[in-house]
Write a protein that holds these residues in place. Structure first.
Motif, PDB file in Angstrom:
ATOM      1  N   GLY A 113     -17.900  10.861  -7.154  1.00 49.85           N
ATOM      2  CA  GLY A 113     -18.561  11.026  -5.868  1.00 49.85           C
ATOM      3  C   GLY A 113     -17.753  10.547  -4.684  1.00 49.85           C
ATOM      4  N   ALA A 114     -16.666   9.811  -4.916  1.00 52.79           N
ATOM      5  CA  ALA A 114     -15.811   9.368  -3.809  1.00 52.79           C
ATOM      6  C   ALA A 114     -14.922  10.522  -3.362  1.00 52.79           C
ATOM      7  CB  ALA A 114     -14.953   8.183  -4.239  1.00 52.79           C
ATOM      8  N   ARG A 115     -14.546  10.510  -2.112  1.00 53.89           N
ATOM      9  CA  ARG A 115     -13.703  11.566  -1.530  1.00 53.89           C
ATOM     10  C   ARG A 115     -12.259  11.050  -1.507  1.00 53.89           C
ATOM     11  NH1 ARG A 115     -16.777  12.731   3.950  1.00 53.89           N
ATOM     12  NH2 ARG A 115     -15.426  14.578   4.002  1.00 53.89           N
ATOM     13  N   VAL A 116     -11.602  11.180  -2.641  1.00 52.70           N
ATOM     14  CA  VAL A 116     -10.313  10.523  -2.855  1.00 52.70           C
ATOM     15  C   VAL A 116      -9.163  11.305  -2.215  1.00 52.70           C
ATOM     16  CG1 VAL A 116      -8.673   9.722  -4.601  1.00 52.70           C
ATOM     17  CG2 VAL A 116     -11.136   9.427  -4.973  1.00 52.70           C
ATOM     18  N   VAL A 117      -8.292  10.569  -1.534  1.00 48.01           N
ATOM     19  CA  VAL A 117      -7.108  11.116  -0.880  1.00 48.01           C
ATOM     20  C   VAL A 117      -5.897  10.317  -1.344  1.00 48.01           C
ATOM     21  CG1 VAL A 117      -5.988  11.619   1.326  1.00 48.01           C
ATOM     22  CG2 VAL A 117      -8.502  11.665   1.162  1.00 48.01           C
ATOM     23  N   LYS A 118      -4.812  11.003  -1.691  1.00 44.40           N
ATOM     24  CA  LYS A 118      -3.560  10.318  -2.014  1.00 44.40           C
ATOM     25  C   LYS A 118      -2.690  10.308  -0.767  1.00 44.40           C
ATOM     26  CE  LYS A 118      -0.883   8.420  -5.205  1.00 44.40           C
ATOM     27  NZ  LYS A 118      -1.333   7.224  -5.943  1.00 44.40           N
ATOM     28  N   ALA A 119      -2.286   9.107  -0.339  1.00 45.21           N
ATOM     29  CA  ALA A 119      -1.440   8.964   0.845  1.00 45.21           C
ATOM     30  C   ALA A 119      -0.890   7.552   0.895  1.00 45.21           C
ATOM     31  CB  ALA A 119      -2.225   9.256   2.125  1.00 45.21           C
ATOM     32  N   LEU A 120       0.201   7.381   1.616  1.00 48.45           N
ATOM     33  CA  LEU A 120       0.817   6.083   1.905  1.00 48.45           C
ATOM     34  C   LEU A 120       1.495   5.430   0.705  1.00 48.45           C
ATOM     35  CD1 LEU A 120      -1.980   4.672   4.242  1.00 48.45           C
ATOM     36  CD2 LEU A 120       0.368   5.158   4.954  1.00 48.45           C
ATOM     37  N   ASN A 121       1.211   5.889  -0.512  1.00 47.78           N
ATOM     38  CA  ASN A 121       1.768   5.232  -1.697  1.00 47.78           C
ATOM     39  C   ASN A 121       3.273   5.332  -1.784  1.00 47.78           C
ATOM     40  OD1 ASN A 121       1.438   8.154  -2.432  1.00 47.78           O
ATOM     41  ND2 ASN A 121       2.459   7.419  -4.287  1.00 47.78           N
ATOM     42  N   HIS A 122       3.862   6.415  -1.211  1.00 50.89           N
ATOM     43  CA  HIS A 122       5.306   6.604  -1.362  1.00 50.89           C
ATOM     44  C   HIS A 122       6.106   5.860  -0.306  1.00 50.89           C
ATOM     45  CE1 HIS A 122       5.701   9.412   2.040  1.00 50.89           C
ATOM     46  NE2 HIS A 122       4.582   9.983   1.634  1.00 50.89           N
ATOM     47  N   ALA A 123       5.435   5.269   0.667  1.00 46.04           N
ATOM     48  CA  ALA A 123       6.135   4.499   1.700  1.00 46.04           C
ATOM     49  C   ALA A 123       6.514   3.129   1.153  1.00 46.04           C
ATOM     50  CB  ALA A 123       5.251   4.334   2.926  1.00 46.04           C
ATOM     51  N   SER A 124       7.677   2.645   1.534  1.00 48.12           N
ATOM     52  CA  SER A 124       8.043   1.277   1.170  1.00 48.12           C
ATOM     53  C   SER A 124       7.320   0.315   2.103  1.00 48.12           C
ATOM     54  CB  SER A 124       9.553   1.084   1.290  1.00 48.12           C
ATOM     55  OG  SER A 124       9.959   1.159   2.662  1.00 48.12           O
ATOM     56  N   VAL A 125       7.152  -0.917   1.656  1.00 49.27           N
ATOM     57  CA  VAL A 125       6.553  -1.921   2.520  1.00 49.27           C
ATOM     58  C   VAL A 125       7.408  -2.099   3.775  1.00 49.27           C
ATOM     59  CG1 VAL A 125       5.900  -4.346   2.726  1.00 49.27           C
ATOM     60  CG2 VAL A 125       5.407  -3.123   0.622  1.00 49.27           C
ATOM     61  N   TRP A 126       8.723  -2.047   3.606  1.00 44.95           N
ATOM     62  CA  TRP A 126       9.626  -2.188   4.757  1.00 44.95           C
ATOM     63  C   TRP A 126       9.371  -1.082   5.772  1.00 44.95           C
ATOM     64  CZ3 TRP A 126      13.408   0.444   7.402  1.00 44.95           C
ATOM     65  CH2 TRP A 126      14.217  -0.315   8.261  1.00 44.95           C
ATOM     66  N   GLU A 127       9.135   0.151   5.288  1.00 47.04           N
ATOM     67  CA  GLU A 127       8.835   1.252   6.198  1.00 47.04           C
ATOM     68  C   GLU A 127       7.561   0.965   6.976  1.00 47.04           C
ATOM     69  OE1 GLU A 127       8.079   6.094   6.190  1.00 47.04           O
ATOM     70  OE2 GLU A 127       8.211   5.023   4.292  1.00 47.04           O
ATOM     71  N   LEU A 128       6.521   0.528   6.281  1.00 41.99           N
ATOM     72  CA  LEU A 128       5.258   0.243   6.949  1.00 41.99           C
ATOM     73  C   LEU A 128       5.411  -0.887   7.965  1.00 41.99           C
ATOM     74  CD1 LEU A 128       2.742   0.441   3.955  1.00 41.99           C
ATOM     75  CD2 LEU A 128       3.214   2.196   5.675  1.00 41.99           C
ATOM     76  N   GLU A 129       6.220  -1.874   7.623  1.00 44.67           N
ATOM     77  CA  GLU A 129       6.364  -3.035   8.500  1.00 44.67           C
ATOM     78  C   GLU A 129       7.277  -2.774   9.700  1.00 44.67           C
ATOM     79  OE1 GLU A 129       5.729  -6.648   5.256  1.00 44.67           O
ATOM     80  OE2 GLU A 129       7.768  -5.948   5.700  1.00 44.67           O
ATOM     81  N   ASN A 130       8.169  -1.787   9.588  1.00 41.93           N
ATOM     82  CA  ASN A 130       9.203  -1.642  10.605  1.00 41.93           C
ATOM     83  C   ASN A 130       9.356  -0.261  11.248  1.00 41.93           C
ATOM     84  OD1 ASN A 130      10.796  -4.361  10.412  1.00 41.93           O
ATOM     85  ND2 ASN A 130      10.500  -3.713   8.291  1.00 41.93           N
ATOM     86  N   LEU A 131       8.834   0.784  10.629  1.00 42.04           N
ATOM     87  CA  LEU A 131       9.188   2.129  11.079  1.00 42.04           C
ATOM     88  C   LEU A 131       8.050   2.924  11.708  1.00 42.04           C
ATOM     89  CD1 LEU A 131      11.643   3.235   8.246  1.00 42.04           C
ATOM     90  CD2 LEU A 131      12.155   2.172  10.456  1.00 42.04           C
ATOM     91  N   GLY A 132       6.926   2.298  11.992  1.00 39.60           N
ATOM     92  CA  GLY A 132       5.883   3.002  12.724  1.00 39.60           C
ATOM     93  C   GLY A 132       6.368   3.345  14.127  1.00 39.60           C
ATOM     94  N   ARG A 133       6.115   4.574  14.570  1.00 37.59           N
ATOM     95  CA  ARG A 133       6.613   5.038  15.864  1.00 37.59           C
ATOM     96  C   ARG A 133       5.531   5.854  16.584  1.00 37.59           C
ATOM     97  NH1 ARG A 133      10.008   2.044  14.392  1.00 37.59           N
ATOM     98  NH2 ARG A 133      12.296   2.262  14.358  1.00 37.59           N
ATOM     99  N   PRO A 134       5.604   5.952  17.901  1.00 39.40           N
ATOM    100  CA  PRO A 134       4.661   6.804  18.638  1.00 39.40           C
ATOM    101  C   PRO A 134       4.871   8.275  18.285  1.00 39.40           C
ATOM    102  CG  PRO A 134       5.802   5.272  20.113  1.00 39.40           C
ATOM    103  CD  PRO A 134       6.515   5.222  18.805  1.00 39.40           C
TER     104      PRO A 134
END
Length: 218
Positions: A113-134
């Motif tokens: 019953g949950a609406r499951v989406v696969k995303a963000l898993n392939h990003a490295s923690v370093w990418e999440l911590e440093n590479l967010g951009r407008p």
């Protein structure tokens, strides 16, 4: 099955819940706060109810523990599976190593019953911590998004954009196998165009051939 229910894109007045307070979950929580999105984090041992009441719930626990998730609280919720199978952590797990299905489909079967989406898993923690951009920044990285529910896929794509990354529509939940470890996309910290190219050539990759043979498509 595709579901075209409308979703309001996550924004400052929307809420995200995160199950898991490790470095990956903490990085996503920080991105949410920077984007002005209300976020609730539940670590192991916490009551998960508040986090599971959010508009979008992110699963950031070890994949091998997916059966500990509160399936009843996640019913009808948009649930983002950022989990990956690591043999070193999970050990031999035939249910997580079956090439005939993606790990997110296994999680979705458990979270009935949950609406499951696969995303963000392939990003490295370093990418999440440093590479967010407008939006529009030429160095902005891409994040693949896969789901059977079209409304949930659109909502998570909007969330990815709000967090500072370009969403790449990968199609149905089964397509999540294309960015699980050890695929080309996984950990690549690539742009949206590069991720799209990797998705396109996945069938010709070694992992793609394994999946095709297992699914009788070789």
């Amino acid at each position: 099955m595709d579901d075209a229910r409308d979703e309001v894109a996550p924004s400052a007045h929307r809420a995200v819940g995160i199950l898991g307070a490790g470095r990956f979950g903490a990085a996503i929580a920080r991105l949410c706060r920077d984007a002005g999105i209300e976020v609730t984090v539940a670590s192991s041992g916490d009551d998960p109810a508040a986090a599971c009441a959010a508009d979008v719930v992110i699963l950031a626990i070890p994949l091998g523990r997916y059966r500990s998730l509160p399936a009843d609280l996640l019913r009808d919720r948009i649930v983002v599976d950022v989990m990956n199978h690591w043999w070193e952590i999970d050990g031999a797990r035939p249910d997580l190593e079956d090439p005939t299905t993606s790990t997110s489909e296994t999680v979705a079967a458990f979270l009935d019953g949950a609406r499951v989406v696969k995303a963000l898993n392939h990003a490295s923690v370093w990418e999440l911590e440093n590479l967010g951009r407008p939006a529009g920044d030429p160095d902005r990285r891409g994040i693949a998004v896969a789901a059977d529910d079209a409304g949930a896929r659109a909502a998570v794509a909007a969330l990815v954009d709000a967090l500072g990354f370009d969403p790449v529509d990968a199609g149905p939940l089964a397509a999540g196998v294309m960015f699980e470890p050890p695929t080309e996309i996984f950990g690549s910290d690539a742009t949206a165009a590069e991720i799209r190219a990797m998705l396109d050539r996945f069938p010709r990759s070694q992992r793609g051939r394994v999946v095709a043979r297992a699914r009788g498509k070789a």
